[in-house]
Scaffold this active site. Structure first.
Site, short mmCIF file in Angstrom:
data_model
loop_
_atom_site.label_atom_id
_atom_site.label_comp_id
_atom_site.label_asym_id
_atom_site.label_seq_id
_atom_site.Cartn_x
_atom_site.Cartn_y
_atom_site.Cartn_z
N ARG A 274 9.44 5.36 1.99
CA ARG A 274 10.24 5.25 3.21
C ARG A 274 11.52 5.30 3.23
O ARG A 274 12.07 5.04 2.17
CB ARG A 274 9.72 3.81 3.60
CG ARG A 274 8.16 3.24 3.67
CD ARG A 274 7.78 1.77 4.26
NE ARG A 274 6.39 1.81 4.33
CZ ARG A 274 5.84 0.43 4.56
NH1 ARG A 274 6.58 -0.41 5.01
NH2 ARG A 274 4.59 0.67 4.63
N ARG A 289 13.45 -4.06 -0.97
CA ARG A 289 13.56 -2.71 -0.18
C ARG A 289 13.80 -1.36 -0.81
O ARG A 289 14.83 -1.26 -1.18
CB ARG A 289 14.30 -3.05 0.97
CG ARG A 289 14.09 -2.12 2.25
CD ARG A 289 15.12 -2.49 3.44
NE ARG A 289 15.15 -3.74 3.97
CZ ARG A 289 13.99 -3.94 4.78
NH1 ARG A 289 13.19 -3.08 5.44
NH2 ARG A 289 13.92 -5.20 5.23
N GLU A 363 8.26 -11.37 3.59
CA GLU A 363 7.01 -10.52 3.92
C GLU A 363 6.51 -9.69 2.76
O GLU A 363 7.14 -9.05 1.95
CB GLU A 363 7.25 -9.53 5.05
CG GLU A 363 6.14 -8.74 5.46
CD GLU A 363 6.37 -7.96 6.43
OE1 GLU A 363 7.49 -7.88 7.44
OE2 GLU A 363 5.74 -6.87 6.46
N SER A 366 0.91 -7.49 5.75
CA SER A 366 1.06 -7.63 7.25
C SER A 366 -0.24 -7.03 7.66
O SER A 366 -0.81 -5.73 7.46
CB SER A 366 2.22 -6.32 7.58
OG SER A 366 2.45 -6.47 9.02
N ARG A 405 7.17 -4.61 -4.99
CA ARG A 405 7.76 -5.96 -4.20
C ARG A 405 7.02 -7.32 -4.77
O ARG A 405 7.72 -8.38 -4.92
CB ARG A 405 7.40 -5.87 -2.72
CG ARG A 405 8.23 -7.18 -1.97
CD ARG A 405 8.23 -6.93 -0.47
NE ARG A 405 9.05 -5.82 -0.13
CZ ARG A 405 9.43 -5.87 1.30
NH1 ARG A 405 8.65 -6.67 2.18
NH2 ARG A 405 10.26 -5.16 1.66
#
Length: 438
Positions: A274, A289, A363, A366, A405
């Site tokens: 990403r 991130r 988070e 999802s 993460r």
RNA sequence: GGAGAGGUGGCUGAGUGGCUGAAAGCGACGGUUUGCUAAACCGUUGUAGGGGAUCAAACCCCUACCUCGGGUUCGAAUCCCGACCUCUCCGCCA
């Protein structure tokens, strides 16, 4: 993509839906253009009918009669040409606009603006850690962050990652690299062996249409790494996927599946990339991130039924919860509010795992429900056995686990006073029996 | 990278300008026959869009689609150009 027929029938529903999602789209303009397009298509169709029947006549005529018929036909052809030009102009415009119309959220989804308005539905704690109490009250010492722990143990190496690949890059060493793999393996094995999902290994390098189909494009272009193959004579550029969902959804693009073969339940593990454009300065510390990570992803392709979609939405949520429970990580489930929903999502649950260094739930998963939205874009259908009709599938997806993460809560919650990290019990078989890192 | 061959329906495969949405075979589905199974026989069998009929479907009509895009022609699966894709051989690399 939404059904243009439904939009014609009840535009207000889509206008309201877009407003709730805080997405701008000019639906009246779309409808006006679409009406003009339909009219032009009808006219062209009539002209073709004239041409076709004249063509058959000409074949049988001769001499002057034939010449006259040919002259007449030429007229129809010229008119058809003019109408074709109108269509050529309108068609891409309508298609482009239609791609922008968001799927209205489920009526029960809480209305809201941002993630602050998401609504918690439940939370879960392991017996040994209560998120309502401070860390020290739970474990008897002040916590270190995963960055401090990783550096102390020599297992998390951000400088070398940055030297090689720039910001938001990292290196995992030794037992931490092994823990990363262990987490992925456990999640993958759970999905395959316990939940009966079909394991698939899919490309992470895909063409444009796969990302349009899943709904990431056209709006998410700047979030995706692009491989400019057209610059060196290639026929198409390639894109590096940010989630295994892309490859799994692309699997059945343009296919008509046998209705009896549904639901298809797929799981993949893939490296995800990403760009994190526009996130400059946000979550810069550590491995929260980052540009590259690995993820076990689950996808369900089911029949065109709201009940089925709802059922599988709960199921894929439960799958992810089961893995977090196995890790004994405290988490909570939130329903994402309308303003925080993506264009294609009817409803979304986020799972947020407790991260001591951030003193908050963050988070980690999802779970999205799309109804037909993705399947329409993908042209993914199935033949219903009873009626023999071709219907668009429904699709859903959820993270199973994303690492590194999830190493943040694991490292921080399982840390000991001396800076070592206890290996969660279920992961030890994947760590050669190792009980403690450091 | 060099040299060839080719892309037609679920599949195999015919079709070189109008009678071809497309022969034939296979497969699938429905039926007849049959103690069951098999075989045989008869029939049906692409997708999308638009219009009509209907409470709705069944149904009827039209249009488009023989990889895609352009061109020639009154008319293209068929002729021409381009793109894409696949296969074979050689070379190179893993």
């Amino acid at each position: 993509m939404i059904d243009i027929k439904l939009l014609r029938q009840d535009p207000q529903r889509f206008i309201d839906g877009a407003a709730a999602k805080r997405i701008e789209v000019d639906i009246p303009a779309l409808l006006a253009d679409e009406a003009r397009l339909l009219e032009a298509q009808r006219e062209l169709q009539e002209l073709r009918t004239i041409q076709n029947s004249a063509g058959k006549k000409i074949a049988k005529l001769s001499g002057q009669e034939k010449a006259a018929a040919i002259a007449e036909m030429k007229q129809a052809k010229d008119r058809a040409k003019a109408v074709e030009d109108i269509i050529a102009q309108l068609e891409p415009k309508v298609a482009g606009l239609l791609l922008q119309v968001p799927l209205p959220p489920d009526p029960a989804v809480p209305r809201g603006q941002t993630s602050d308005d998401n609504v918690e539905v439940r939370r879960w704690n392991p017996p040994w850690f209560d998120t309502a109490r401070p860390f020290a009250a739970n474990k008897g010492f002040q916590p270190r962050t995963h960055i401090e722990l990783g550096e102390m143990l020599g297992l998390l190496d951000i400088p070398r990652g940055v030297r090689m690949s720039g910001s938001r890059s990292y290196v995992l060493w030794g037992r931490l690299a092994q823990l990363h793999q262990a987490v992925l393996r456990l999640a993958f094995d759970f999905m395959v062996n316990q939940q009966g999902f079909t394991p698939v290994s899919v490309p992470v390098l895909v063409r444009d249409n796969v990302l349009v189909g899943t709904g990431f494009f056209p709006f998410g272009r700047e979030q995706v790494y692009q491989i400019k193959e057209t610059d060196r004579g290639g026929s198409q550029d390639l894109y590096v996927t940010g989630t295994g969902e892309a490859g799994l959804m692309g699997l059945h693009q343009d296919e008509i599946l046998d209705g009896d073969s549904l639901p298809r339940r797929y799981v993949t593990v893939s490296t995800c990339f990403r760009r994190e454009a526009g996130a400059a300065g946000k979550d810069t510390a550590g491995i929260y991130r980052i540009h590259q990570f690995d993820k076990v992803e689950q996808v369900v392709v089911c029949k065109n039924s709201v009940e089925e979609s709802n059922k599988y939405h709960e199921e894929i949520l439960a799958n992810a919860e089961a893995v977090l429970k196995a890790f004994e990580l405290p988490y909570r489930i939130v329903v994402v509010c309308t303003g925080d929903l993506g264009r294609g999502q009817a409803k979304k649950y986020d799972i947020e795992t407790w991260m001591p260094s951030r003193k908050n739930y963050c988070e980690t998963h999802s779970a999205s429900k799309f109804y037909e939205f993705q399947a329409r874009r993908m042209n993914l259908r199935y033949k219903e056995t009873a009626t023999k009709k071709n219907l668009f599938c429904h699709t859903l997806n959820n993270t199973v686990i994303a690492s590194p993460r999830v190493l943040i809560p694991i490292m921080e919650l399982y840390q000991n006073a001396d800076g070592t990290i206890t290996v969660p019990k279920v992961l030890r078989p994947y760590m050669g029996g190792k009980e403690r890192i450091g």
